[in-house]
Design a protein around this motif. Structure first.
Motif, PDB file in Angstrom:
ATOM      1  N   ASP A 238      55.243  91.879  78.936  1.00 33.43           N
ATOM      2  CA  ASP A 238      55.033  93.189  78.327  1.00 33.43           C
ATOM      3  C   ASP A 238      53.799  93.232  77.421  1.00 33.43           C
ATOM      4  OD1 ASP A 238      57.382  94.641  79.372  1.00 33.43           O
ATOM      5  OD2 ASP A 238      58.475  93.057  78.334  1.00 33.43           O
ATOM      6  N   ILE A 239      53.382  92.109  76.888  1.00 32.37           N
ATOM      7  CA  ILE A 239      52.215  92.055  75.998  1.00 32.37           C
ATOM      8  C   ILE A 239      50.959  92.538  76.728  1.00 32.37           C
ATOM      9  CG2 ILE A 239      50.660  90.494  74.737  1.00 32.37           C
ATOM     10  CD1 ILE A 239      53.241  90.785  73.230  1.00 32.37           C
ATOM     11  N   ASP A 240      50.720  92.017  77.938  1.00 32.26           N
ATOM     12  CA  ASP A 240      49.488  92.323  78.656  1.00 32.26           C
ATOM     13  C   ASP A 240      49.378  93.782  79.088  1.00 32.26           C
ATOM     14  OD1 ASP A 240      48.591  89.777  78.288  1.00 32.26           O
ATOM     15  OD2 ASP A 240      48.753  89.156  80.384  1.00 32.26           O
ATOM     16  N   HIS A 241      50.493  94.523  79.076  1.00 30.30           N
ATOM     17  CA  HIS A 241      50.453  95.943  79.432  1.00 30.30           C
ATOM     18  C   HIS A 241      49.851  96.789  78.309  1.00 30.30           C
ATOM     19  CE1 HIS A 241      52.688  95.243  83.067  1.00 30.30           C
ATOM     20  NE2 HIS A 241      53.676  94.696  82.392  1.00 30.30           N
ATOM     21  N   GLN A 242      49.821  96.230  77.096  1.00 25.48           N
ATOM     22  CA  GLN A 242      49.373  97.006  75.947  1.00 25.48           C
ATOM     23  C   GLN A 242      48.227  96.362  75.156  1.00 25.48           C
ATOM     24  OE1 GLN A 242      53.204  97.273  73.947  1.00 25.48           O
ATOM     25  NE2 GLN A 242      53.323  99.415  74.577  1.00 25.48           N
ATOM     26  N   PHE A 243      48.118  95.027  75.253  1.00 26.48           N
ATOM     27  CA  PHE A 243      47.182  94.329  74.368  1.00 26.48           C
ATOM     28  C   PHE A 243      46.272  93.375  75.129  1.00 26.48           C
ATOM     29  CE2 PHE A 243      50.963  95.416  71.939  1.00 26.48           C
ATOM     30  CZ  PHE A 243      50.405  96.096  70.867  1.00 26.48           C
ATOM     31  N   LYS A 244      45.022  93.336  74.697  1.00 23.44           N
ATOM     32  CA  LYS A 244      44.048  92.382  75.235  1.00 23.44           C
ATOM     33  C   LYS A 244      44.192  91.048  74.522  1.00 23.44           C
ATOM     34  CE  LYS A 244      39.947  94.063  75.825  1.00 23.44           C
ATOM     35  NZ  LYS A 244      38.569  94.548  75.605  1.00 23.44           N
ATOM     36  N   LEU A 245      44.535  91.111  73.222  1.00 21.05           N
ATOM     37  CA  LEU A 245      44.703  89.926  72.380  1.00 21.05           C
ATOM     38  C   LEU A 245      45.946  90.130  71.533  1.00 21.05           C
ATOM     39  CD1 LEU A 245      43.409  87.339  70.884  1.00 21.05           C
ATOM     40  CD2 LEU A 245      42.605  89.021  69.238  1.00 21.05           C
ATOM     41  N   PHE A 246      46.779  89.090  71.423  1.00 23.01           N
ATOM     42  CA  PHE A 246      47.988  89.217  70.612  1.00 23.01           C
ATOM     43  C   PHE A 246      48.367  87.841  70.073  1.00 23.01           C
ATOM     44  CE2 PHE A 246      52.282  90.330  69.444  1.00 23.01           C
ATOM     45  CZ  PHE A 246      52.182  91.681  69.126  1.00 23.01           C
ATOM     46  N   LYS A 247      48.399  87.724  68.732  1.00 20.18           N
ATOM     47  CA  LYS A 247      48.736  86.443  68.097  1.00 20.18           C
ATOM     48  C   LYS A 247      49.707  86.670  66.947  1.00 20.18           C
ATOM     49  CE  LYS A 247      44.205  84.404  68.957  1.00 20.18           C
ATOM     50  NZ  LYS A 247      43.033  83.769  68.337  1.00 20.18           N
ATOM     51  N   PHE A 248      50.573  85.673  66.741  1.00 20.22           N
ATOM     52  CA  PHE A 248      51.399  85.589  65.542  1.00 20.22           C
ATOM     53  C   PHE A 248      50.827  84.463  64.701  1.00 20.22           C
ATOM     54  CE2 PHE A 248      55.737  86.838  67.626  1.00 20.22           C
ATOM     55  CZ  PHE A 248      55.398  88.173  67.584  1.00 20.22           C
ATOM     56  N   VAL A 249      50.638  84.719  63.419  1.00 22.10           N
ATOM     57  CA  VAL A 249      50.257  83.661  62.481  1.00 22.10           C
ATOM     58  C   VAL A 249      51.432  83.485  61.529  1.00 22.10           C
ATOM     59  CG1 VAL A 249      48.625  82.895  60.728  1.00 22.10           C
ATOM     60  CG2 VAL A 249      47.820  84.322  62.646  1.00 22.10           C
ATOM     61  N   PHE A 250      52.017  82.297  61.534  1.00 24.65           N
ATOM     62  CA  PHE A 250      53.151  81.946  60.673  1.00 24.65           C
ATOM     63  C   PHE A 250      52.631  81.070  59.547  1.00 24.65           C
ATOM     64  CE2 PHE A 250      55.917  78.388  59.592  1.00 24.65           C
ATOM     65  CZ  PHE A 250      57.045  79.034  59.113  1.00 24.65           C
ATOM     66  N   GLN A 251      53.023  81.390  58.306  1.00 21.98           N
ATOM     67  CA  GLN A 251      52.680  80.527  57.179  1.00 21.98           C
ATOM     68  C   GLN A 251      53.868  80.456  56.230  1.00 21.98           C
ATOM     69  OE1 GLN A 251      49.339  81.679  54.696  1.00 21.98           O
ATOM     70  NE2 GLN A 251      49.127  79.597  53.923  1.00 21.98           N
ATOM     71  N   ALA A 252      54.225  79.244  55.825  1.00 22.16           N
ATOM     72  CA  ALA A 252      55.292  79.010  54.853  1.00 22.16           C
ATOM     73  C   ALA A 252      54.654  78.552  53.548  1.00 22.16           C
ATOM     74  CB  ALA A 252      56.260  77.949  55.375  1.00 22.16           C
ATOM     75  N   ILE A 253      54.933  79.294  52.474  1.00 24.07           N
ATOM     76  CA  ILE A 253      54.306  79.038  51.178  1.00 24.07           C
ATOM     77  C   ILE A 253      55.409  78.762  50.152  1.00 24.07           C
ATOM     78  CG2 ILE A 253      52.820  80.028  49.388  1.00 24.07           C
ATOM     79  CD1 ILE A 253      51.967  82.083  51.710  1.00 24.07           C
ATOM     80  N   ASP A 254      55.326  77.618  49.468  1.00 29.46           N
ATOM     81  CA  ASP A 254      56.313  77.297  48.432  1.00 29.46           C
ATOM     82  C   ASP A 254      56.216  78.268  47.259  1.00 29.46           C
ATOM     83  OD1 ASP A 254      57.868  74.963  49.229  1.00 29.46           O
ATOM     84  OD2 ASP A 254      55.960  73.897  49.191  1.00 29.46           O
ATOM     85  N   LYS A 255      57.380  78.634  46.727  1.00 32.12           N
ATOM     86  CA  LYS A 255      57.413  79.417  45.483  1.00 32.12           C
ATOM     87  C   LYS A 255      57.730  78.457  44.340  1.00 32.12           C
ATOM     88  CE  LYS A 255      60.586  82.557  46.222  1.00 32.12           C
ATOM     89  NZ  LYS A 255      61.422  83.756  46.307  1.00 32.12           N
ATOM     90  N   ASN A 256      57.149  78.688  43.177  1.00 30.77           N
ATOM     91  CA  ASN A 256      57.406  77.831  42.014  1.00 30.77           C
ATOM     92  C   ASN A 256      58.867  77.874  41.597  1.00 30.77           C
ATOM     93  OD1 ASN A 256      54.724  77.115  41.903  1.00 30.77           O
ATOM     94  ND2 ASN A 256      54.198  78.730  40.452  1.00 30.77           N
ATOM     95  N   SER A 257      59.518  78.991  41.820  1.00 32.55           N
ATOM     96  CA  SER A 257      60.905  79.168  41.387  1.00 32.55           C
ATOM     97  C   SER A 257      61.912  78.691  42.434  1.00 32.55           C
ATOM     98  CB  SER A 257      61.147  80.647  41.077  1.00 32.55           C
ATOM     99  OG  SER A 257      60.864  81.431  42.221  1.00 32.55           O
TER     100      SER A 257
END
Length: 152
Positions: A91-110
């Motif tokens: 289904d991605i190629d029917h709507q998008f030329k480029l499609f990426k997910f960027v996942f980032q996990a960031i520690d919280k001080n608390s």
């Protein structure tokens, strides 16, 4: 109007950034068992789920519609707990030329972490809406997964 864009969302979670990164970097195949929004995934090509040349096939629900795509890992940055996934076919190629997910996990001080999801995309035409449904999907999946990571 530009056809390319980025949409980001940051979600506070209870599990640590290390637990989140470990799940997505070394146990991606378990994600399908942690959210009802993911119907299934299988290794389409390759021997290892986390190798950059491996391709996975995903089935999931976006905006109430069962959707499919393939995914590969573009890059992994352990120091910054960041992974970039490229989504294509289905289904991605029917709507998008480029499609990426960027996942980032960031520690919280608390305690806990911030999970940052960014969807980078280029639409095929102006008739295609920006992928806001994917941000909602990632937000809801993150909530589902956090509960499971707390038990682990």
């Amino acid at each position: 109007m530009s056809l390319a864009g980025k949409i980001s969302s940051e979600i506070g979670v209870h599990a640590t950034a290390a637990k989140w990164f470990n799940l997505f970097a070394t146990k991606l195949h378990h994600v399908q068992n942690l959210s009802d929004r993911i119907h299934g995934t299988k290794l389409h090509r390759g021997q290892d789920w986390h190798h950059s040349e491996s391709i996975k096939h995903w089935t999931y629900t976006i905006d109430g519609k069962v959707t499919t795509c393939q995914e590969s890992i573009e890059s992994v940055d352990e120091a910054n707990k960041t992974i970039i996934y490229k989504l294509f076919d289905g289904d991605i190629d029917h709507q998008f030329k480029l499609f990426k997910f960027v996942f980032q996990a960031i520690d919280k001080n608390s305690g806990g972490a911030i999970i940052k999801w960014t969807v980078e995309y280029e639409r095929l035409s102006e008739e295609v809406d920006p992928p806001y449904g994917y941000i909602e999907y990632l937000h809801k999946c993150t909530r589902d997964i956090d509960g499971h990571l707390l038990k682990a």
